[in-house]
Structure formats: structure tokens, C-alpha cells
Design an enzyme around this catalytic site. Structure first.
Site, PDB file in Angstrom:
ATOM      1  N   CYS A   1      14.400   0.560   1.839  1.00 54.68           N
ATOM      2  CA  CYS A   1      14.451   0.871   3.273  1.00 54.68           C
ATOM      3  C   CYS A   1      14.432  -0.390   4.119  1.00 54.68           C
ATOM      4  O   CYS A   1      13.381  -0.983   4.354  1.00 54.68           O
ATOM      5  CB  CYS A   1      13.280   1.769   3.641  1.00 54.68           C
ATOM      6  SG  CYS A   1      13.176   2.104   5.404  1.00 54.68           S
TER       7      CYS A   1
ATOM      8  N   CYS B   1      12.375  -0.187   7.315  1.00 56.16           N
ATOM      9  CA  CYS B   1      10.927  -0.303   7.127  1.00 56.16           C
ATOM     10  C   CYS B   1      10.525  -1.746   6.831  1.00 56.16           C
ATOM     11  O   CYS B   1       9.523  -2.233   7.329  1.00 56.16           O
ATOM     12  CB  CYS B   1      10.448   0.551   5.951  1.00 56.16           C
ATOM     13  SG  CYS B   1      11.202   2.150   5.820  1.00 56.16           S
ATOM     14  N   ASP B   2      11.293  -2.419   5.980  1.00 52.15           N
ATOM     15  CA  ASP B   2      10.830  -3.691   5.420  1.00 52.15           C
ATOM     16  C   ASP B   2      11.632  -4.922   5.842  1.00 52.15           C
ATOM     17  O   ASP B   2      11.227  -6.049   5.547  1.00 52.15           O
ATOM     18  CB  ASP B   2      10.835  -3.592   3.880  1.00 52.15           C
ATOM     19  CG  ASP B   2       9.965  -2.451   3.399  1.00 52.15           C
ATOM     20  OD1 ASP B   2       8.920  -2.223   4.031  1.00 52.15           O
ATOM     21  OD2 ASP B   2      10.330  -1.783   2.415  1.00 52.15           O
TER      22      ASP B   2
END
Ligand code: NDP
Length: 314
Positions: free
Chosen positions: A139, A142-143
Site C-alpha cells: 500500500c 499507507c507507507d
């Protein structure tokens, strides 16, 4: 199993992506008093995407998490009962259907709508697991933040891989998009965006062999499938974007599934092989897999459930 509580509901919905939440809107408006459990990833896959530009009604586009929040608020407006919790066991052998939430709360459901979606697939290498959370991710939204100014790799050739690469190109110094063939599967619009981005480099015909590092990722070892030659790319992040698998484990041997684990529904409906159990969204669709088609099938599932309940009274 420690059963602490039992509850009867008319319409139970599992999953909180566009399919589950749209089913909740329709079921609530039809007075089925739906109870919806959000599952492992509240909001579903759209909460890990960036801009959604193809959902009708948003001429300027909308970001995925915002759209899911909007749909959820719409369901809440009609008093859908949206809860935290994960279905851990199901018994569909007789009515009412029995579903256990977080192992301890037993629900007796007159009708069940399964909208549990699909989850990211992994390459299956040991080193991929070892570095998960330490340089390996599925992701970018997200990261990606952790890789500002660094070099990263994205694995895959579909729309997800291209979207991840495009997102990361704004943060990372360089993005290698590693694909096992010499042609992307992604839509032409997405391909054009990738080809035009100066800090994305395509690495064709290449299959990851191992992710290398000590505590965190330092490089990825690839093999060219045409030449057989090995190559090591220095990267600090590896984003795996090779598709998804349906979250149907709970229903194996109870519902008819296809060879990839997708729930089989009767053409043109959301009916499964068990009357009263309906499936909507990516759990039953490996072809379109769009937010708008998932939402549409959520609507169909609620209507199918409502009509099925009504037919019991006839
Ligand atoms: P896809 O199944 O479309 O693509 C998966 C990619 O991963 C393919 O290129 C495939 O290669 C590659 N792959 C699969 N297994 C492996 C493996 N073991 N090793 C290396 N590579 C592998 O999945 P996506 O998640 O990209 O997309 C799913 C659906 O969602 C599609 O319909 C897509 O259009 C849609 N989508 C739309 C978006 C948008 O419109 N904004 C954004 C994201 C997704 P190969 O091509 O060789 O099979």
C-alpha cells in the site's frame, strides 16, 4: 469458543466497501434494519487508494477514504447499524444463518449479504514476509511517506501497480516498475501517465527472486525471463501490487466458489447457491472490480434480500 452473547437480525451485512455500504443504504431504506460489520479493513480497498476519478458524481475526482466516509455517512443517515468486528465463523446449513463475530458474539440472521471483498496478493517469497513492514508493503498510500527521497520498486503491471508507481513518483527519488512481461496490463490512460513520468523506470520481463537487506530492505534481486540474467537493483522499498484474492475462506464448503475462491452468483442476480445468502462486490466479481460496479451489486443484494424475505411471507 466462548459464546458470550446471541442476537437475532433480519439482515446481516459483512464488509464495508462500496458493496457492503450500498447494501446497507438500500436495506435500511427498505426497513430491514441492517447490521453491518466492517471487517479487517473498514472502508475496504478504496481506503488504500488515492484519487478516484471514475466514480460518477465526482467531476473533480475524490480521494478513496473520503468517498468511503461519504457512503458510510449516507448509510448512517438511514440508521444502518454499522459496527466494528470480524466474522470468524459461519454456519449456513440452516436458517436462521449463524455467524460468529470476534468468536464470541453469535448472530442469527434471516438473510446474509456477503461483501467481504478481496485482499492484496503477495509474491510468496520468504524474504517478502521477513521484510513486511520493514521495506515491503502492499500500500503506497499507507507507507509511501516513509520513502521520501529514496529509490523504490513496484511489482506488477496492472492499474494498481501503475497507480502505486505514480503516487510514489511524487515522494520517492526514483521508482522502478518491475513487470514480468514486456507490456503493461493497465489501462492506456494509466500507461500514458507512467510513460510520461520522468522518475519512473520500467523494468520489463523481470521476476523478483529475493528481497535483500539486513534490518530493512537494501535491494531486490531480479531475473530476466528472456535472457535468464540476474540483476540486483538497490532500493529501500518494495511495493507489491500483483492483484487480489477474494476473502471467502469462511464460506469454503458451504457456498459454491469458483477455482479462484470467488463466490458464484446466479447470472444477473446476487443469489448464491443458498437461498437467503447473497454476495456483492469483489467477493463475486473478478472481471469488473470497480467501486461503481461493487456499489451497484450491493444495491442488487439488498433488493434481492428484501424480495426474498417478502417471498417467505407469501
Ligand atoms: P490485475 O490483476 O489487473 O494486475 C495484476 C498484475 O500483477 C498483472 O500485471 C500481472 O502480470 C502481475 N502479476 C500477477 N501475479 C504476479 C506474480 N506472481 N509475479 C509478478 N507479477 C504478477 O490487478 P490490479 O490490482 O492491478 O487491478 C485489479 C482491477 O482493478 C483491474 O480491473 C483494474 O483495472 C482495476 N483498478 C482500477 C483502478 C482505477 O481505475 N483507478 C486502480 C486500480 C485497479 P500479467 O499482466 O503478466 O498477468
Amino acid at each position: 469458543m466462548l459464546e458470550k452473547s446471541v442476537e437475532s437480525v433480519k439482515c446481516l451485512i459483512l464488509g464495508s466497501g462500496p458493496a457492503g455500504l450500498t447494501a446497507a443504504i438500500y436495506a435500511a431504506r427498505a426497513d430491514l434494519k441492517p447490521v453491518l460489520y466492517q471487517g479487517l479493513q473498514p472502508g475496504g480497498q478504496l481506503t488504500i487508494t488515492t484519487d478516484v476519478e471514475n466514480f460518477p458524481g465526482y467531476p473533480q475526482g475524490v480521494n478513496g477514504p473520503q468517498m468511503m466516509e461519504d457512503i458510510k455517512n449516507q448509510a448512517l443517515r438511514f440508521d444502518a447499524d454499522i459496527r466494528w468486528g470480524i466474522a470468524t465463523k459461519a454456519d449456513l446449513s440452516e436458517r436462521p444463518f449463524k455467524i460468529w463475530i470476534d468468536e464470541t458474539h453469535k448472530i442469527l440472521a434471516d438473510t446474509l449479504i456477503i461483501a467481504t471483498g478481496a485482499s492484496a496478493r503477495w509474491l510468496g517469497m520468504e524474504s517478502e514476509q521477513k521484510f513486511n513492514g520493514y521495506g515491503v508493503s502492499a500500500c503506497a498510500t499507507c507507507d509511501g511517506f516513509f520513502y521520501r527521497g529514496m529509490d523504490v520498486a513496484v511489482i506488477g503491471g496492472g492499474d494498481t501497480a501503475c497507480e502505486e508507481a505514480s503516487y510514489l513518483s511524487k515522494l520517492a527519488r526514483k521508482v522502478y516498475l518491475i513487470h514480468r512481461r514486456d507490456e503493461l496490463r493497465a489501462s492506456k490512460a494509466m500507461q500514458n501517465r507512467i510513460f510520461k513520468t520522468p522518475n519512473i523506470e520500467l523494468v520489463w520481463d523481470s521476476v523478483p527472486q529475493e528481497i535483500l537487506g539486513d534490518k530493512t530492505v537494501k535491494s531486490i534481486k531480479l531475473q530476466n525471463v528472456k535472457t535468464g540474467i540476474y540483476n540486483e537493483l538497490p532500493v529501500e522499498g518494495v511495493f507489491v501490487a500483483i492483484g487480489h484474492k477474494p476473502n471467502s475462506e469462511l464460506f469454503v464448503e458451504q457456498l459454491n466458489l469458483d477455482e479462484n475462491g470467488y463466490i458464484i452468483t446466479e447470472a444477473g442476480t446476487t443469489r448464491t447457491n443458498i437461498p437467503g445468502v447473497f454476495a456483492a462486490g469483489d467477493i463475486q466479481d473478478h472481471v469488473y472490480r470497480q467501486a461503481v460496479t461493487a456499489a451497484a451489486s450491493g444495491c442488487m443484494a439488498a433488493i434481492d434480500a428484501e424480495r426474498w424475505l417478502a417471498s417467505l411471507d407469501d
